[in-house]
Write an enzyme that holds these catalytic residues in place. Structure first.
Site, PDB file in Angstrom:
ATOM      1  N   CYS A 351     -26.873  18.565  20.707  1.00 62.90           N
ATOM      2  CA  CYS A 351     -26.888  18.687  22.176  1.00 62.90           C
ATOM      3  C   CYS A 351     -28.276  18.852  22.797  1.00 62.90           C
ATOM      4  O   CYS A 351     -28.565  18.171  23.786  1.00 62.90           O
ATOM      5  CB  CYS A 351     -25.942  19.756  22.700  1.00 62.90           C
ATOM      6  SG  CYS A 351     -25.178  20.821  21.543  1.00 62.90           S
ATOM      7  N   ARG A 380     -26.052  22.537   8.446  1.00 61.59           N
ATOM      8  CA  ARG A 380     -25.708  23.943   8.638  1.00 61.59           C
ATOM      9  C   ARG A 380     -25.596  24.595   7.276  1.00 61.59           C
ATOM     10  O   ARG A 380     -24.952  24.041   6.388  1.00 61.59           O
ATOM     11  CB  ARG A 380     -24.383  24.071   9.391  1.00 61.59           C
ATOM     12  CG  ARG A 380     -24.476  23.459  10.766  1.00 61.59           C
ATOM     13  CD  ARG A 380     -23.171  23.533  11.506  1.00 61.59           C
ATOM     14  NE  ARG A 380     -23.312  22.817  12.767  1.00 61.59           N
ATOM     15  CZ  ARG A 380     -22.318  22.603  13.621  1.00 61.59           C
ATOM     16  NH1 ARG A 380     -21.120  23.068  13.340  1.00 61.59           N
ATOM     17  NH2 ARG A 380     -22.528  21.947  14.735  1.00 61.59           N
ATOM     18  N   GLN A 398     -21.811  14.111  12.958  1.00 59.65           N
ATOM     19  CA  GLN A 398     -20.836  14.237  14.039  1.00 59.65           C
ATOM     20  C   GLN A 398     -20.828  12.949  14.862  1.00 59.65           C
ATOM     21  O   GLN A 398     -21.888  12.384  15.132  1.00 59.65           O
ATOM     22  CB  GLN A 398     -21.241  15.384  14.974  1.00 59.65           C
ATOM     23  CG  GLN A 398     -21.241  16.742  14.311  1.00 59.65           C
ATOM     24  CD  GLN A 398     -21.706  17.819  15.274  1.00 59.65           C
ATOM     25  OE1 GLN A 398     -22.653  17.619  16.030  1.00 59.65           O
ATOM     26  NE2 GLN A 398     -21.036  18.954  15.243  1.00 59.65           N
ATOM     27  N   ASP A 400     -20.883  12.459  17.880  1.00 59.49           N
ATOM     28  CA  ASP A 400     -21.144  13.351  18.997  1.00 59.49           C
ATOM     29  C   ASP A 400     -21.373  12.588  20.294  1.00 59.49           C
ATOM     30  O   ASP A 400     -21.937  11.497  20.287  1.00 59.49           O
ATOM     31  CB  ASP A 400     -22.410  14.161  18.672  1.00 59.49           C
ATOM     32  CG  ASP A 400     -22.348  15.568  19.241  1.00 59.49           C
ATOM     33  OD1 ASP A 400     -21.393  15.864  19.972  1.00 59.49           O
ATOM     34  OD2 ASP A 400     -23.257  16.347  18.943  1.00 59.49           O
ATOM     35  N   HIS A 532     -18.911  18.299  25.651  1.00 55.31           N
ATOM     36  CA  HIS A 532     -19.248  17.907  24.275  1.00 55.31           C
ATOM     37  C   HIS A 532     -17.959  17.359  23.701  1.00 55.31           C
ATOM     38  O   HIS A 532     -16.928  18.025  23.814  1.00 55.31           O
ATOM     39  CB  HIS A 532     -19.638  19.112  23.412  1.00 55.31           C
ATOM     40  CG  HIS A 532     -20.718  19.981  23.971  1.00 55.31           C
ATOM     41  ND1 HIS A 532     -21.887  20.211  23.305  1.00 55.31           N
ATOM     42  CD2 HIS A 532     -20.804  20.691  25.116  1.00 55.31           C
ATOM     43  CE1 HIS A 532     -22.644  21.036  24.002  1.00 55.31           C
ATOM     44  NE2 HIS A 532     -22.007  21.351  25.121  1.00 55.31           N
TER      45      HIS A 532
END
Length: 657
Positions: A351, A380, A398, A400, A532
Site C-alpha cells: 500500500c 513477512r 498478493q 493487490d 484495499h
RNA sequence: GCUGAUGUAGCUCAGUCGGUAGAGCACUUCCUUGGUAAGGAAGAGGUCAUCGGUUCAAGUCCGAUCAUCAGCUCCA
C-alpha cells in the site's frame, strides 16, 4: 402460554414437522422419542425444548416445541464429542491417577481435553486410553446432572475432586453465575453446563489422534498442559468412514501433491517459508494471473509495478512498522560514504508504494476512482511454527489493488470489489465460501488507527455493501485490520482447516497518514477513501487451497500439461508428431510420449500425472486422419479430426470451464 | 516463538541387542512394437539432515543446530 397451566395432566408437544402430540406432563425427550419410533429412541442423544438443549431424561413439564437431537446434526455431534471428552478424562484418571483437568470441549472435528499430569503422554498411552474409554462405554454409566450453588461447587472441587483448574474456572470465568451444573458418571465428575449423553454406552468407537500442548487458558505466561485430541462415534462404521476421509485428505494435501506434480518446492538452502515455483506450478500461477489481469482490465484497473523494498520511513508513516515490527524481516541497514544511515524494509505491504503513486500528481474528483493494481510480492517473518507449505509462507505475492475513491463512490466500489471476488471464486469452482465481516473490537480501541467515528462510518459502509450484494455473512468482532474493517472470503482446505483467501478492506486511516487528497468540484482539497482488495489474497495460499480443492485435477485452462499424445507403436510416431505440432501451434500445452512402452502403461502414467487429455494415435487414426481422445478420469471420449479436437479444446480453455 | 514428534536412495518405507545399508516404485540401457490404468531383463543410485560427544566400533546411544509435521500463540 403453557406457563399459566398448573401441573396439567398432559402437555402438547410440537415436533419439528409441525405435528402435535399429547404426552403426560413430566415426560422426557426419551419417552417422546420412544413414542415416535424404536430407532429414534436408540439414536436419541438429547432433546431440544423450545430451542434449548436439555438432557434426554430431563422431564418436560409444559407445552413445548421439541426436537430429538441425534448424531446426524451438528449439535448432536458437538454434544457427543463433549461427552466423549468427559469419558476420556475418566479413562485418563483411572489409568493415571492424580491427573488434573483444564478445559475439555468439543471442536468441529472431535474433542480434546487439557490435562495436567506427572505422566508425559506418549503415542502408546493413547491406545490404552482408547481401550479404557470403550470399557467405560460398556459399563453403561449414566451421566447424571446435578445442580449446585457455585460456592458449594468450589468446595466440592477443592475438597473432593481436588482439581484447582475447575476451581479457577468457578472463581473466575463463572463468577457471575449463581448455580452451576456438574455431571457425574460413575466415579468421575466434571463441571459442565451440558447437556450430555444419557449413558456412556452410546460411545462405540473412539480414535485419539494426537498429543500436543497448550497453555492453561491460552495464556503463554501460565503453565502448559498436555492436550489430547480425539474423535468418537456411536458406531464402528462411522469411525471407519472418518478414517477413510482422513486418508483422502492426506492424498489431497497440497504439500504432497505439490511435490508429486512438481508444482513448487521448499528448500532449507533457500530459506524456510520461501516457496519456489517449479515450471508446472508457474504455469498455473501465470494462467491465474492472466485471468485476473484480463478481468481487471475490463473493470478499469491500472497496472503498476513497485520495488520489493522500501525505505523504513514509509512503513513508519503508514503505521505498519510499529504495529507489526515483530513479524517483519529485520531492516536492511547501510551507510553511505558520508556515514549517513539508511534503512530499508523488505516490503510487508504494497500500500505505501501505491499511495505515493496516487499522490505523485494532482488528482481531480473527475479522475476518481483510481484503481492501481499489482501482483506485489511481500515478505513477512511469520513464526516458524506457523509455516505451512504454500498456505502460510514468508514470501508471497498478493493480487493487490488500492482503489482511491470519493466517499460518495465508496459503497459502489466495495460492491464492485466483492463482485470481482465472487466472479473469481465462481470461476475456480469454490462454492462453499464463508464470508466474514471483520469489525473492530470496541473494547480494544487502542489497537486501531483512526477515530471512533471514522470506524463507525467505515463499518456502516461495509455493511451496506455486503447487504446490497446479498452476501450471507457472519461478523468477526476484532478481526478488522488496524486501519479498517474488511470483508474476508474464507475457504476450507482438505483437512477442514479454514483459510482466508480474498479480502476487501476499507481504509480511512492511510489517506490521512499519507495526506492523500483530490480537488473537488468546489476547488477545495478533499480526502479520498482507500479500498484495499485482493480476490485471490495470496497467489501462494490460493493455489495451495486450489490444489487441495481440485486434488490436483486442474481444469483444462490451468493444467500444466493439457494434452499428451500417445502413439501406439513406433510406425505412427511421425503422425503423432504432426498431431503434437498442431496442438502446439494452437497454443495448447502438449507433450508426446514416444517411449517404447505399451499404450496401457502410457495411459496409466498420464492418468497418474493428472493430464486432462490423452490423445491416442495408432494405425487406425493415421489412416483416417483422426485421433482418439481419452479424458482424465473419464475414459474414452471418441474420435475426432485434429481440427475438431483443437477447436473443442480451445473453446474449453477460453471459457475456463 | 512455545510444547511434542519426525528426518535412511528421486518417492514410500524396512533396518533386531551398537558390528561398515535393504525392498518396492521411479530412473538408465537392452529386448519387446503394442489399442484405452503397470511387458521383460540387466544396471546404476547413499557422507543414514548437519555438527559434536560416548565407544575398539554409531543409521542405531547422548547433546546441539537445521528442517519438516501436529497443536498452541500470532496473522497488515
Amino acid at each position: 402460554m403453557s406457563d399459566i397451566q398448573e401441573n396439567p395432566a398432559s402437555i402438547a408437544i410440537t415436533l419439528p414437522d409441525g405435528t402435535v402430540r399429547t404426552v403426560p406432563a413430566g415426560s422426557s425427550g426419551f419417552d417422546i422419542a420412544r413414542s415416535i419410533g424404536k430407532r429414534l429412541a436408540e439414536d436419541a442423544l438429547a432433546v431440544r425444548v423450545n430451542g434449548k438443549p436439555l438432557d434426554l431424561h430431563a422431564s418436560i413439564e409444559h407445552d413445548a416445541c421439541i426436537e430429538i437431537i441425534t448424531f446426524d446434526t451438528p449439535s448432536g455431534r458437538d454434544m457427543f464429542w463433549h461427552s466423549a471428552s468427559h469419558i476420556m478424562a475418566q479413562a485418563i484418571e483411572e489409568i493415571f491417577p492424580g491427573s488434573r483437568f483444564g478445559a475439555g470441549p468439543a471442536t468441529e472435528q472431535g474433542f480434546y481435553y487439557d490435562i495436567a499430569s506427572e505422566h508425559r503422554f506418549r503415542e502408546e498411552d493413547l491406545r490404552k486410553i482408547e481401550q479404557k474409554m470403550l470399557e467405560i462405554g460398556k459399563r453403561d454409566l449414566r451421566l447424571q446432572r446435578e445442580e449446585m450453588k457455585r460456592v458449594d461447587a468450589i468446595a466440592y472441587f477443592t475438597n473432593v475432586r481436588k482439581d484447582p483448574y475447575k476451581v479457577e474456572i468457578l472463581e473466575d470465568t463463572l463468577k457471575e453465575i449463581e448455580t452451576v451444573s456438574l455431571y457425574h458418571q460413575g466415579s468421575f465428575t466434571d463441571l459442565c453446563s451440558g447437556p450430555h449423553l444419557p449413558t456412556t454406552a452410546k460411545l462405540k468407537a473412539v480414535l485419539l489422534t494426537n498429543i500436543s500442548t497448550s497453555y492453561w487458558r491460552g495464556d503463554s505466561s501460565r503453565e502448559s498442559m498436555q492436550r489430547i485430541y480425539g474423535i468418537a462415534f456411536p458406531s464402528e462404521k462411522q469411525l471407519k468412514e472418518h478414517v477413510a476421509r482422513l486418508e483422502e485428505a492426506k492424498r489431497r494435501d497440497h504439500r504432497k501433491l505439490g511435490a508429486e506434480l512438481e508444482l513448487f518446492m521448499l528448500s532449507p538452502e533457500i530459506g524456510s517459508g520461501l516457496p519456489v515455483w517449479l515450471p508446472n506450478g508457474a504455469i498455473i500461477r501465470s494462467e491465474l494471473e492472466a485471468f485476473l489481469k484480463e478481468e481487471q482490465r475490463k473493470r478499469g484497473y491500472l497496472p503498476v509495478y513497485t520495488p520489493h523494498i522500501g525505505n523504513i520511513d514509509l512503513y513508519k508513516r503508514s503505521g505498519h512498522y510499529p504495529y507489526y515490527s515483530d513479524s517483519q524481516f529485520p531492516p536492511l541497514t547501510y551507510h553511505d560514504e558520508d556515514g549517513k544511515q539508511e534503512q530499508y524494509l523488505l516490503k510487508p505491504m504494497n500500500c505505501p508504494h501505491h499511495h505515493l503513486i496516487y499522490s505523485s500528481k494532482l488528482r481531480s474528483y473527475r479522475d476518481l476512482p483510481i484503481r492501481l493494481a499489482e501482483f506485489g510480492t511481500v515478505y513477512r517473518h511469520e513464526q516458524s511454527g506457523e509455516l505451512n507449505g504454500l498456505v502460510r509462507a514468508r514470501g508471497f505475492t498478493q493480487d493487490d489493488s488500492h482503489i482511491y475513491c470519493r466517499p460518495d463512490q465508496l459503497v459502489d466500489e466495495i460492491c464492485n470489489a466483492i463482485d470481482l471476488t465472487q466472479f473469481v471464486f465462481r470461476t475456480l469452482g469454490f462454492s462453499e465460501v464463508q464470508t466474514r465481516l471483520s469489525t473492530h473490537d470496541p473494547a480494544n480501541q487502542e489497537k486501531y488507527g483512526g477515530t471512533a467515528e471514522v470506524w463507525k462510518q467505515a463499518e456502516r459502509d461495509v455493511l451496506e455493501a455486503a447487504t446490497r450484494m446479498g452476501i450471507d455473512y457472519f461478523i468477526g468482532i476484532g478481526e478488522a485490520s488496524f486501519y479498517g474493517p474488511k470483508i474476508d472470503f474464507i475457504v476450507r482446505d482438505a483437512l477442514g482447516r479454514k483459510w482466508q483467501l480474498g479480502t476487501v478492506q476499507v481504509d480511512y486511516v492511510m489517506p490521512e497518514r499519507f495526506d492523500l487528497y483530490y480537488i473537488g468540484s468546489d476547488g477545495q482539497k478533499h480526502r479520498p477513501v482507500v479500498i484495499h482488495r485482493a480476490p485471490f489474497g495470496s497467489m501462494e495460499r490460493f493455489i495451495g487451497v486450489l490444489i487441495e480443492h481440485t486434488a490436483g485435477n486442474f481444469p483444462l485452462w490451468l493444467a500444466p500439461v493439457q494434452a499428451v499424445v500417445l502413439p501406439i507403436a513406433e510406425e505412427v510416431h511421425d503422425y503423432a508428431k504432426s498431431v503434437h505440432a498442431a496442438l502446439i501451434s494452437a497454443g495448447i500445452r502438449a507433450e508426446t510420449d514416444t517411449r517404447s512402452e505399451k499404450i496401457g502403461k502410457k495411459i496409466r502414467e498420464a492418468e497418474v500425472g493428472k493430464i486432462p487429455c490423452m490423445i491416442i494415435v495408432g494405425q487406425k487414426e493415421k489412416n483416417s486422419g483422426e485421433v482418439s481422445l481419452r479424458r482424465h478420469r473419464q475414459g474414452d471420449a471418441g474420435s475426432f479430426t485434429v481440427e475438431a479436437l483443437v477447436d473443442m479444446l480451445r473453446k474449453e480453455i477460453t471459457e475456463r470451464t
